[in-house]
Structure formats: structure tokens, C-alpha cells
Write a protein that holds these residues in place. Structure first.
Motif, PDB file in Angstrom:
ATOM      1  N   GLU A   1      53.363 -14.166 -27.695  1.00 55.86           N
ATOM      2  CA  GLU A   1      53.521 -15.155 -28.772  1.00 55.86           C
ATOM      3  C   GLU A   1      53.289 -14.449 -30.105  1.00 55.86           C
ATOM      4  N   ALA A   2      54.312 -13.746 -30.559  1.00 55.09           N
ATOM      5  CA  ALA A   2      54.161 -12.826 -31.679  1.00 55.09           C
ATOM      6  C   ALA A   2      53.744 -13.533 -32.965  1.00 55.09           C
ATOM      7  N   GLU A   3      54.382 -14.658 -33.293  1.00 59.68           N
ATOM      8  CA  GLU A   3      54.098 -15.296 -34.567  1.00 59.68           C
ATOM      9  C   GLU A   3      52.664 -15.822 -34.613  1.00 59.68           C
ATOM     10  N   ALA A   4      52.247 -16.504 -33.558  1.00 64.20           N
ATOM     11  CA  ALA A   4      50.870 -16.996 -33.511  1.00 64.20           C
ATOM     12  C   ALA A   4      49.889 -15.833 -33.553  1.00 64.20           C
ATOM     13  N   GLY A   5      50.211 -14.759 -32.852  1.00 65.31           N
ATOM     14  CA  GLY A   5      49.343 -13.589 -32.856  1.00 65.31           C
ATOM     15  C   GLY A   5      49.176 -13.013 -34.241  1.00 65.31           C
ATOM     16  N   ARG A   6      50.282 -12.914 -34.982  1.00 61.83           N
ATOM     17  CA  ARG A   6      50.195 -12.383 -36.347  1.00 61.83           C
ATOM     18  C   ARG A   6      49.350 -13.284 -37.240  1.00 61.83           C
ATOM     19  N   VAL A   7      49.536 -14.587 -37.124  1.00 64.95           N
ATOM     20  CA  VAL A   7      48.776 -15.524 -37.957  1.00 64.95           C
ATOM     21  C   VAL A   7      47.279 -15.345 -37.728  1.00 64.95           C
ATOM     22  N   HIS A   8      46.863 -15.323 -36.490  1.00 68.04           N
ATOM     23  CA  HIS A   8      45.431 -15.217 -36.197  1.00 68.04           C
ATOM     24  C   HIS A   8      44.890 -13.834 -36.552  1.00 68.04           C
ATOM     25  N   ALA A   9      45.650 -12.788 -36.247  1.00 64.28           N
ATOM     26  CA  ALA A   9      45.169 -11.435 -36.554  1.00 64.28           C
ATOM     27  C   ALA A   9      45.020 -11.249 -38.059  1.00 64.28           C
ATOM     28  N   ARG A  10      45.972 -11.756 -38.825  1.00 63.50           N
ATOM     29  CA  ARG A  10      45.885 -11.608 -40.284  1.00 63.50           C
ATOM     30  C   ARG A  10      44.742 -12.446 -40.853  1.00 63.50           C
ATOM     31  N   ALA A  11      44.499 -13.601 -40.264  1.00 62.65           N
ATOM     32  CA  ALA A  11      43.359 -14.405 -40.710  1.00 62.65           C
ATOM     33  C   ALA A  11      42.048 -13.674 -40.450  1.00 62.65           C
ATOM     34  N   ALA A  12      41.952 -13.017 -39.302  1.00 62.40           N
ATOM     35  CA  ALA A  12      40.751 -12.243 -38.995  1.00 62.40           C
ATOM     36  C   ALA A  12      40.578 -11.089 -39.972  1.00 62.40           C
ATOM     37  N   LEU A  13      41.678 -10.384 -40.275  1.00 63.89           N
ATOM     38  CA  LEU A  13      41.592  -9.237 -41.169  1.00 63.89           C
ATOM     39  C   LEU A  13      41.337  -9.654 -42.615  1.00 63.89           C
ATOM     40  N   ALA A  14      41.773 -10.851 -42.976  1.00 63.30           N
ATOM     41  CA  ALA A  14      41.480 -11.341 -44.325  1.00 63.30           C
ATOM     42  C   ALA A  14      39.974 -11.525 -44.510  1.00 63.30           C
ATOM     43  N   ALA A  15      39.303 -11.976 -43.455  1.00 66.67           N
ATOM     44  CA  ALA A  15      37.850 -12.173 -43.527  1.00 66.67           C
ATOM     45  C   ALA A  15      37.087 -10.887 -43.241  1.00 66.67           C
ATOM     46  N   ASP A  16      37.668 -10.005 -42.434  1.00 66.34           N
ATOM     47  CA  ASP A  16      36.997  -8.769 -42.013  1.00 66.34           C
ATOM     48  C   ASP A  16      38.050  -7.679 -41.877  1.00 66.34           C
ATOM     49  N   PRO A  17      38.318  -6.946 -42.952  1.00 68.82           N
ATOM     50  CA  PRO A  17      39.406  -5.956 -42.924  1.00 68.82           C
ATOM     51  C   PRO A  17      39.229  -4.863 -41.873  1.00 68.82           C
ATOM     52  N   ALA A  18      38.017  -4.687 -41.366  1.00 71.40           N
ATOM     53  CA  ALA A  18      37.782  -3.640 -40.370  1.00 71.40           C
ATOM     54  C   ALA A  18      37.759  -4.186 -38.946  1.00 71.40           C
ATOM     55  N   ASN A  19      38.243  -5.399 -38.749  1.00 71.55           N
ATOM     56  CA  ASN A  19      38.170  -6.029 -37.426  1.00 71.55           C
ATOM     57  C   ASN A  19      39.122  -5.312 -36.460  1.00 71.55           C
ATOM     58  N   ILE A  20      38.562  -4.590 -35.505  1.00 74.65           N
ATOM     59  CA  ILE A  20      39.362  -3.763 -34.600  1.00 74.65           C
ATOM     60  C   ILE A  20      40.170  -4.598 -33.602  1.00 74.65           C
ATOM     61  N   PRO A  21      39.596  -5.654 -32.996  1.00 73.75           N
ATOM     62  CA  PRO A  21      40.439  -6.461 -32.099  1.00 73.75           C
ATOM     63  C   PRO A  21      41.661  -7.052 -32.788  1.00 73.75           C
ATOM     64  N   ALA A  22      41.514  -7.440 -34.063  1.00 73.08           N
ATOM     65  CA  ALA A  22      42.667  -7.970 -34.793  1.00 73.08           C
ATOM     66  C   ALA A  22      43.713  -6.876 -35.023  1.00 73.08           C
ATOM     67  N   LEU A  23      43.259  -5.678 -35.381  1.00 72.43           N
ATOM     68  CA  LEU A  23      44.194  -4.558 -35.534  1.00 72.43           C
ATOM     69  C   LEU A  23      44.889  -4.242 -34.214  1.00 72.43           C
ATOM     70  N   SER A  24      44.129  -4.286 -33.120  1.00 74.02           N
ATOM     71  CA  SER A  24      44.735  -4.043 -31.806  1.00 74.02           C
ATOM     72  C   SER A  24      45.807  -5.079 -31.501  1.00 74.02           C
TER      73      SER A  24
END
Length: 519
Positions: free
Chosen positions: A140-163
Motif C-alpha cells: 500500500e504505497a500511498e498510505a505507507g508514504r503518508v505515514h512514513a513522512r508524518a513520522a519523519l516530520a516529527a522525527d527526521p532520524a526515525n529509522i523505521p520510517a526511512l526503512s
């Protein structure tokens, strides 16, 4: 626990030493020791905190995390449930429960728990990262991008979001973009961690797609080294899992199987077992069969646990099993169906059960004794592809997973299970149909028609739509992404890594020859 943990731990230690420490002080020190990797001392401190205050929810969550790291997922879930009962609004308890559910492959429940975190702590980066990782895994690429970017917005070093983002790019065909995301992040990570391990696997997969075999191999080696380091304490003093398999082979070889089979009770259901070895195509075949009307499939569920403990964990267990009459076997059959029903969420009566678990090959003696009329589908694949895939794949913590941290360990484990399988086929009254992976992917219709004849079900065109089945029912094994793609030929993936496999070829060569892959 977001304040300076080192400072808080010093203050807590001083309070405890002075005899005025509280449950909160024990909890703080517990977290400090857990972060430092001293899980045994952390557990003692969390337990002490709960003795002082049975409602100390941070200690409950801390213990849940320790249980999860040790693979004790049921204990972890119970601690989370206790924390949530004591403090329903505590987001971190829901977060740990999400981690536990994800570790156990119960992804729908993991998603629900992550959503509960966000309901209590909007914007929580770890919850967004978790949802992004599940979405990436499920395609689910679009949902994945939305959540990963939200995580990185709050924590730019979030490794699970980068993964998660790197995985999405990889699945979209942008392997170089995935590599470019992973490499700078990995350069900032200095010590083994679950997050670094997973990102190393993503980097390895990206390099594989880019045909950079040397870089891929290097990333996989580092990922497996992290896994071994993270779980070293859990496996300290334990023999390799292959030794356990060899012990069963020794028992079986010496066993008098002439009293077998005990006739199955009239009208008793008999499962269809899909076995073989991890990364051989078992999940593919499971979802193919789950597309047939009247079937229900379960994957990698310990349905034979009671029989395992009684007959495989003891040095003379198989001899004890052989001596049982039907009344003695009945409780183990009942326990099997009870576990199967729990996994299905329904009464298994009236459907043909597909029990897929590659490592249930270890349990062929149990299957032959408890279910003498069962059908066994034994999936075979080129040993080089199997061993290489086990080495490069990120597995959940199991008894076998440590054997897969080196190519030699994986090859020796494969050899051990193949020897047990051959002994079982030679000695036990089993109805077995071998399914070569390469034929299943290269001549799907003919291969699946032969399988349907063997298990007594009518072949339909629905079998070709197994990718829809996989998306609809969910897949919790390491093969989730591959099965969702539909039919593709995954043979000969070992070839770019032939040089790295060369040292284990003396172990694999007899099986390559025996299974017909020497040409």
C-alpha cells in the motif's frame, strides 16, 4: 522516559541506595539497564517496581518489551494488556502492544494498536512509522508514504520510517532511490539494533536489484551479524537448532515403525500439510490452495505444540509415541484441532484445512502417527536458492533463525532437515506428493492440477488468482511481498552469489544432485 535517562538513573540509584527508592525509581533504573542491553538486570528492576506498586504501568511496558525481544510474545502481550487495563489512556502501552502484534505477524491487530496510539498521542512518530512499515509490507504505497513522512516530520532520524520509504521505492522499481535513502541513515547508526538490521536488509535488497552482488552480500552479512548480536543472550549456551533435528533423526532411524499407522478414527478430519523448507515456495502453494472453495489455510501456527513437548523434546519421545493406542493419541489430536480452530477463528469442521509450515517437516513422525490419512505436499527447490534466500531474508525470532545468520549455518541446517525428511519418507506410512518449485512457476496449470488430484479437490481457474487471495487474507510470512506479485519465476537467484556459496557447496552438492538440480 523522554528526559535525560542517565541523569534520572543516577538519581534513582541514589534513592534506592539510601533506602528511600520508589517504584518509579526502580522503573527508571530498569529502563536505563534495558537501553544498555542488560536485560536480566532490567527485568529484576521492573519486577521490583511492580512489587512496590502493582499498577506501575511503565514497568509493565518495560517487561513487555523485554519479553518481546526474547521471543516470548504471549508473555509480552499479557503484560501489555495489564498495562492497558491499568491505564487505558497510556499511549506507550498501546505502542508496545502494536510491536508485539507485529512481531507475531498479527498485522490487523498491530494496525489497530498503532491507531489507538495516534488517538491518544496525535502525530506520534513511532506509531506513524509502524503503520508505514505495515503499509509498505502490504504493497500500500500511498498510505505507507503518508505515514512514513508524518513520522519523519516529527522525527527526521526515525529509522523505521526511512526503512518503510526505502521499501516502497524498492517495490516501485526505484532501487537506486532506496539505496540512497538507506546508506546515509546507516552511516549514522553505530551499534546493532533491530532498526539498523532491517534497514541493512533493505539496502541489501536494493543492491541486489541494482545487480551489485558484492554490496548486497556485505549488507546481508552485516544484517545477520546484527541479528546474532541482538539475540546472543537468548541463545547463549543453546546448541544449534540443527542438533535438535539430528536428535529426532537418530530416534527415527532406530524406531520400529511396524505398528504404524494406527487407523484414524472413523470420520475424523485429516489436514493437508504443506511442508518443505523455508523459502522453498510454501507460502505460494498455501495461497494457491486457499483460493479453492471449501478450504481454509493457516500459516506457521504451532498446531502440534502439545505433541512437540511430549514426544520431540524427550530423548525417547518417539518410542513413547509409538506405544500409544488410539485413546492415548486422542488428546493430541484434540489439541491440534483446538489450536487450528483458534488460528482460523472458527470451527474447522466442514472445511479442508491447509496447514502450511515449512518446518513442520521436523514433525513428520507426529503427523504420520496422529493423522495417518493426512496428505503431505512437500515443496522442493534448488538447495542453493533455498540456502541463499534463508541467509538474505529477515526472519522473526525462532529457534531456527540463529542458524540462518551465516551461510554455513543455513547450509548445515538445511542438510539436517533434508536428512530427517529422507528418513521419514523411507520409514513412515505417509501420503506424500512432491511439488518442485520450478515446475509450479514454469508450468502452473499442470502442476496444480496434479496437486488437486492428489488432495481430492477439483481444479479451477481461481487458483491462478492466488495473488488476490493473498491480498484479501493477508500473509504474515517473509514471502508476503513475493506472493502478492502473482506468478513469477524466482529460480536461479543464487547465481550472482555463487562465489559466496562456494564454501558450503560440499554440504549442498549431494542434495543438488538428489533433487535433480545438478544440470
Amino acid at each position: 522516559m523522554a528526559i535525560d535517562l542517565e541523569t534520572a538513573a543516577r538519581a534513582a540509584a541514589a534513592a534506592l541506595q539510601a533506602g528511600r527508592g520508589t517504584a518509579a525509581d526502580c522503573t527508571t533504573l530498569g529502563w536505563h539497564r534495558a537501553v544498555a542491553g542488560d536485560h536480566a538486570e532490567a527485568a529484576k528492576l521492573f519486577e521490583r517496581a511492580l512489587q512496590l506498586n502493582p499498577r506501575e504501568v511503565e514497568a509493565m511496558v518495560g517487561l513487555a518489551g523485554l519479553h518481546r525481544a526474547a521471543g516470548r510474545l504471549r508473555d509480552a502481550a499479557l503484560r501489555c494488556d495489564a498495562a492497558i487495563a491499568a491505564a487505558p489512556g497510556y499511549a506507550e502501552a498501546w505502542l508496545e502492544r502494536a510491536y508485539v502484534m507485529a512481531a507475531g505477524g498479527v498485522m490487523d491487530e498491530a494496525k489497530r494498536c498503532y491507531a489507538e496510539v495516534l488517538a491518544r498521542a496525535p502525530g506520534h512518530p513511532a506509531a506513524h512509522a509502524g503503520l508505514g512499515a505495515i503499509a509498505a509490507r502490504d504493497g500500500e504505497a500511498e498510505a505507507g508514504r503518508v505515514h512514513a513522512r508524518a513520522a519523519l516530520a516529527a522525527d527526521p532520524a526515525n529509522i523505521p520510517a526511512l526503512s518503510a520509504l526505502a521499501t516502497i521505492e524498492l517495490e516501485a522499481g526505484a532501487a537506486q532511490t532506496a539505496r540512497d535513502l538507506a546508506e546515509p541513515a546507516l552511516a549514522r547508526l553505530g551499534a546493532p539494533s533491530p532498526e539498523r538490521m532491517e534497514l541493512l536488509h533493505v539496502l541489501g535488497d536494493a543492491c541486489h536489484r541494482l545487480r551489485d552482488a558484492a554490496a548486497a552480500h556485505k549488507a546481508y552479512v552485516r544484517a545477520k551479524a546484527d541479528f546474532a548480536a541482538l539475540h546472543a543472550a537468548t541463545f547463549a549456551g543453546r546448541p544449534p537448532h540443527r542438533d535438535f533435528i539430528d536428535g529426532i533423526t537418530t530416534q527415527l532411524t532406530a524406531l520400529d515403525c511396524s505398528p504404524w499407522p494406527a487407523p484414524a478414527p472413523p470420520g475424523s478430519p485429516q489436514p493437508i500439510f504443506v511442508l518443505g523448507y523455508p523459502r522453498s515456495g510454501n507460502t505460494l502453494l498455501e495461497n494457491v490452495l486457499a483460493s479453492l472453495p471449501g478450504t481454509a489455510a493457516i500459516e506457521e501456527i504451532p498446531t502440534l505444540r502439545e505433541a512437540d513437548l511430549a514426544f520431540l523434546a524427550e530423548p525417547d519421545g518417539l518410542a513413547q509415541l509409538s506405544r500409544l493406542d488410539d485413546a492415548g493419541l486422542a488428546p493430541y489430536r484434540h489439541a491440534y484441532w483446538q489450536r487450528a480452530g483458534q488460528a482460523m477463528g472458527r470451527d474447522p469442521a466442514g472445511v479442508m484445512l491447509i496447514d502450511m509450515d515449512p518446518l513442520k517437516s521436523i514433525r513428520l513422525p507426529l503427523i504420520a502417527r496422529l493423522f495417518p490419512d493426512a496428505k503431505v505436499l512437500l515443496v522442493r527447490r534448488d538447495p542453493r536458492d533455498v540456502v541463499w534466500s534463508c541467509f538474505r531474508t529477515s526472519f522473526a525470532l525462532t529457534n531456527a533463525a540463529m542458524d540462518f545468520t551465516t551461510l554455513e549455518g543455513a547450509a548445515r541446517h538445511y542438510d539436517a532437515l533434508m536428512r530427517l525428511t529422507e528418513a521419514a519418507l523411507a520409514k513412515l506410512p505417509l501420503a506424500v506428493h512432491e511439488v518442485p518449485y520450478h515446475r509450479m512457476v514454469q508450468d502452473f496449470d499442470a502442476t496444480t492440477q496434479g496437486i488437486c488430484r492428489f488432495i481430492g479437490l477439483d481444479w479451477t481457474e481461481e487458483l491462478k488468482r492466488f495473488d488476490r487471495t493473498a491480498r484479501a487474507r493477508g500473509v504474515s510470512t517473509a514471502s508476503a511481498r513475493q506472493v502478492r506479485r502473482g506468478l513469477y519465476d524466482g529460480t536461479r537467484q543464487w547465481e550472482p552469489y555463487a562465489a559466496y556459496l562456494e564454501p558450503v557447496m560440499p554440504i549442498l552438492a549431494p542434495w543438488i544432485e538428489k533433487l535433480g538440480y545438478a544440470g
